[in-house]
Design a protein around this motif. Structure first.
Motif, mmCIF file in Angstrom:
data_model
loop_
_atom_site.group_PDB
_atom_site.id
_atom_site.type_symbol
_atom_site.label_atom_id
_atom_site.label_comp_id
_atom_site.label_asym_id
_atom_site.label_seq_id
_atom_site.Cartn_x
_atom_site.Cartn_y
_atom_site.Cartn_z
ATOM 1 N N GLY A 23 1.007 4.856 0.123
ATOM 2 C CA GLY A 23 1.095 5.990 -0.785
ATOM 3 C C GLY A 23 -0.297 6.524 -1.082
ATOM 4 O O GLY A 23 -1.088 6.787 -0.183
ATOM 5 N N LYS A 24 -0.622 6.623 -2.388
ATOM 6 C CA LYS A 24 -1.930 7.121 -2.798
ATOM 7 C C LYS A 24 -2.980 6.015 -2.826
ATOM 8 O O LYS A 24 -4.136 6.264 -3.132
ATOM 9 N N GLY A 52 -4.422 1.451 -6.458
ATOM 10 C CA GLY A 52 -3.975 2.839 -6.588
ATOM 11 C C GLY A 52 -2.709 3.012 -7.400
ATOM 12 O O GLY A 52 -2.048 4.039 -7.283
ATOM 13 N N ASP A 105 -1.926 4.089 -10.316
ATOM 14 C CA ASP A 105 -2.414 4.814 -11.486
ATOM 15 C C ASP A 105 -1.310 5.168 -12.474
ATOM 16 O O ASP A 105 -1.565 5.285 -13.663
#
Length: 175
Positions: free
Chosen positions: A102-103, A125, A127
């Motif tokens: 993903g991110k 990541g 967040d």
């Protein structure tokens, strides 16, 4: 001083990084195959052919129903199959594998200690606080299945285990 004692539960470090550890039967080369071979990885996480070189692309394909016993129903809102495009970021067989997630990214580190291997999974990541509970419970359950598979034991059923862990992590991570 290093210890053989580990907490089975994932912990958040630095706000957006999840770390979870598991002991597995060695050698590291054997466990490495569970990380990199699509057929073996599909037994505990997700299928997907992976070239063992940094920069290689891969598609991970989850079919968590196949990790569940009969009668263990998938929770509402989850698809029968999930897919994620990813890439190999770093690879150092049989010690380190980092893939895009993903991110963020996920790193698997293997350390041989005698006849066992310590797997440290670091997921960076995360967040969004809403993702942390789902991710922590997912990794916990997937790694429990990996331990069972690598140890020649029958694995727990994915979905019922995940639901219990989701509720547990919702309490743990909100504290």
């Amino acid at each position: 001083m290093q210890t053989d004692q580990i907490d089975d539960h994932a912990v958040m470090e630095g706000g957006s990084t999840l770390v979870i550890r598991r002991w597995l039967p060695g050698p590291a080369e054997r466990i490495w195959r569970y990380l990199t071979d699509s057929k073996l990885r599909s037994k505990w996480l997700a299928a997907g052919e992976m070239a063992p070189v940094a920069g290689a692309t891969l598609e991970l394909v989850w079919r968590n129903d196949e990790l569940s016993h009969g009668g263990d129903r998938r929770p509402e809102g989850f698809a029968e199959e999930q897919r994620m495009d990813s890439r190999v970021i770093a690879i150092d067989p049989p010690r380190l594998l980092t893939i895009g997630w993903g991110k963020g990214d996920v790193t698997f580190e293997l350390q041989e200690r005698g006849d066992r291997v310590l797997l440290t999974l670091t997921h960076r990541g995360l967040d969004d606080p809403r993702d942390r509970t789902m991710t922590a419970s997912g990794w916990h359950m997937h790694l429990d299945i990996l331990v069972a598979e690598a140890s020649g034991q029958p694995p727990a059923s994915f979905w019922s285990g995940w639901v219990k862990l989701r509720d547990d992590y919702a309490r743990r991570l909100s504290a």
